[in-house]
Design an enzyme around this catalytic site. Sequence first.
Site, PDB file in Angstrom:
ATOM      1  N   VAL A 166       1.822   5.832  -9.749  1.00  0.00           N
ATOM      2  CA  VAL A 166       1.940   5.954  -8.288  1.00  0.00           C
ATOM      3  C   VAL A 166       0.819   5.163  -7.603  1.00  0.00           C
ATOM      4  O   VAL A 166       1.033   4.507  -6.586  1.00  0.00           O
ATOM      5  CB  VAL A 166       1.944   7.442  -7.854  1.00  0.00           C
ATOM      6  CG1 VAL A 166       2.107   7.554  -6.344  1.00  0.00           C
ATOM      7  CG2 VAL A 166       3.065   8.199  -8.550  1.00  0.00           C
ATOM      8  N   GLY A 202       1.520   2.653   0.405  1.00  0.00           N
ATOM      9  CA  GLY A 202       1.532   4.026  -0.101  1.00  0.00           C
ATOM     10  C   GLY A 202       2.673   4.188  -1.090  1.00  0.00           C
ATOM     11  O   GLY A 202       3.554   3.320  -1.189  1.00  0.00           O
ATOM     12  N   LYS A 203       2.663   5.241  -1.839  1.00  0.00           N
ATOM     13  CA  LYS A 203       3.789   5.524  -2.741  1.00  0.00           C
ATOM     14  C   LYS A 203       3.720   6.992  -3.114  1.00  0.00           C
ATOM     15  O   LYS A 203       2.641   7.594  -3.139  1.00  0.00           O
ATOM     16  CB  LYS A 203       3.693   4.671  -4.006  1.00  0.00           C
ATOM     17  CG  LYS A 203       5.020   4.461  -4.678  1.00  0.00           C
ATOM     18  CD  LYS A 203       5.796   3.320  -4.031  1.00  0.00           C
ATOM     19  CE  LYS A 203       7.135   3.098  -4.698  1.00  0.00           C
ATOM     20  NZ  LYS A 203       7.758   1.833  -4.251  1.00  0.00           N
ATOM     21  N   GLY A 204       4.886   7.564  -3.417  1.00  0.00           N
ATOM     22  CA  GLY A 204       4.928   8.967  -3.833  1.00  0.00           C
ATOM     23  C   GLY A 204       5.823   9.122  -5.035  1.00  0.00           C
ATOM     24  O   GLY A 204       6.645   8.256  -5.337  1.00  0.00           O
ATOM     25  N   VAL A 260       0.111   8.764  -2.810  1.00  0.00           N
ATOM     26  CA  VAL A 260      -1.116   7.964  -2.823  1.00  0.00           C
ATOM     27  C   VAL A 260      -1.022   6.951  -1.691  1.00  0.00           C
ATOM     28  O   VAL A 260      -0.007   6.269  -1.546  1.00  0.00           O
ATOM     29  CB  VAL A 260      -1.301   7.238  -4.177  1.00  0.00           C
ATOM     30  CG1 VAL A 260      -2.513   6.318  -4.133  1.00  0.00           C
ATOM     31  CG2 VAL A 260      -1.443   8.239  -5.314  1.00  0.00           C
TER      32      VAL A 260
END
Length: 422
Positions: free
Chosen positions: A90, A111-113, A66
């Site tokens: 997320v 962002g993050k995953g 995201v």
Amino acid sequence: MATDNHENSELNPFLQMTKRLEKASSLISVDAGVYKILAEPFQELAVSIPVRMDDGSLRVFTGYRVQHSVARGPAKGGIRYSPEVNLDEVRALSAWMTWKCAVVNVPFGGGKGGIICDPRRMSQGELERLTRRYTSSLLDIIGPERDVPAPDMNTNSQTMAWFMDTYSIYTRATCTAAVTGKPIGLGGSLGRNEATGLGVAIIARESLKYKSLPSEGCTVVVQGSGNVGGLAAKFMHDMKHKVIAISDMYGGIHNPDGLDMPKVIDWLQENGKLQGFPGTTDIDNNQLLALECDVLIPAATENQITSVNAADIKAKIIVEGANGPTSDEADMILEANGVFVAPDILANAGGVTVSYFEWVQNRMGYFWEEKDVLDRMERILVDSFKDVMASSERHETSARIGAYCLAVERVAYSHEMRGMYA
Ligand code: NAD
């Protein structure tokens, strides 16, 4: 946008993030259109990741990336491997990265995953194939100018090396700036491993000063003993504070006279868990959070301090090493009880600050000495602490909402100056 876990909004990290965003935006009068942009992720991708397991079977994992915002620069944020990963988690982690990068004023968005998997039950080979296939699924949205991942829970410098290698194979050029948190010797920055834990200790020191509490000999309790908690406890110990309790996912250990942290860390490495460390009493994570202490550092995961247990907290100061450990409902209770909370988007920002330095060094092709890295990080964190407290005083609000006000103002400014292609 659909969110998971509507039944209990207190345990939904994205709804929790939204509450704080709403509160801050009402204090700084964000334009209604810009607010709508900030309240939703810019872009999100869900991928199915087929992996050949060691026994020859094929398993399909679910992964997410995201990007909450790219207004101030490329998206930046870690990748988490855990059975508990879900899209709202997320999304929240991604938005928190936007606010964190803005608080410390580094030129990144958020962002993050995450991948839903249990890395403890997977071999190194399976984890490598999972990481490489996930990387290949993200190729259209990642890169040094687009989105730069890093480690998070259950991922490490080896994961980042596989990620960087896979990205480089596809782009036909070794691209170290594609991820941060890489091994030293493969484009990693000196100081990155320690950065988050040391940053937490620095923010604890600044918080004690701000609250005019004596620093030397103050008592510290740490939840979590991984990269953030273990190192924060070590640095607090080095600063002559008394770490009286620490935990991991199996439970905690307590000694009111203080723990010898270097020995505790050696024990953890040898035994895989803390409990059983000689001269300590076993306690569970709930008992740990309620211990009498000066500084409590939740450094494990989200949703640890909620309306259920906030009234039990006896710490004078909470320094959030983890992302999202405290709910908005808990914040109200803590504030009423006079507990000072140094919020996650400030307290654990040492990691992304040094990730930024790593990205800069990769793009320069020139590496800095460790002292240079950590001194620069400390300056940024100390200045950011002052900025956050000035914002909190200006808006007559908590440090957390003060930090959100500062971050939201900076991100909203970028949107306004770039203009709307709408
Ligand atoms: P890690 O995997 O290295 O360590 C996590 C620790 O928490 C372990 O000791 C684990 O046993 C413990 N833990 C997990 N679930 C728990 C539970 N339910 N109760 C008690 N303990 C539990 O992860 P990390 O990198 O230290 O990250 C911890 C937190 O800090 C996360 O919220 C992460 O997003 C945040 N964070 C990490 C970094 C970083 O640079 N690593 C930077 C900023 C924020």
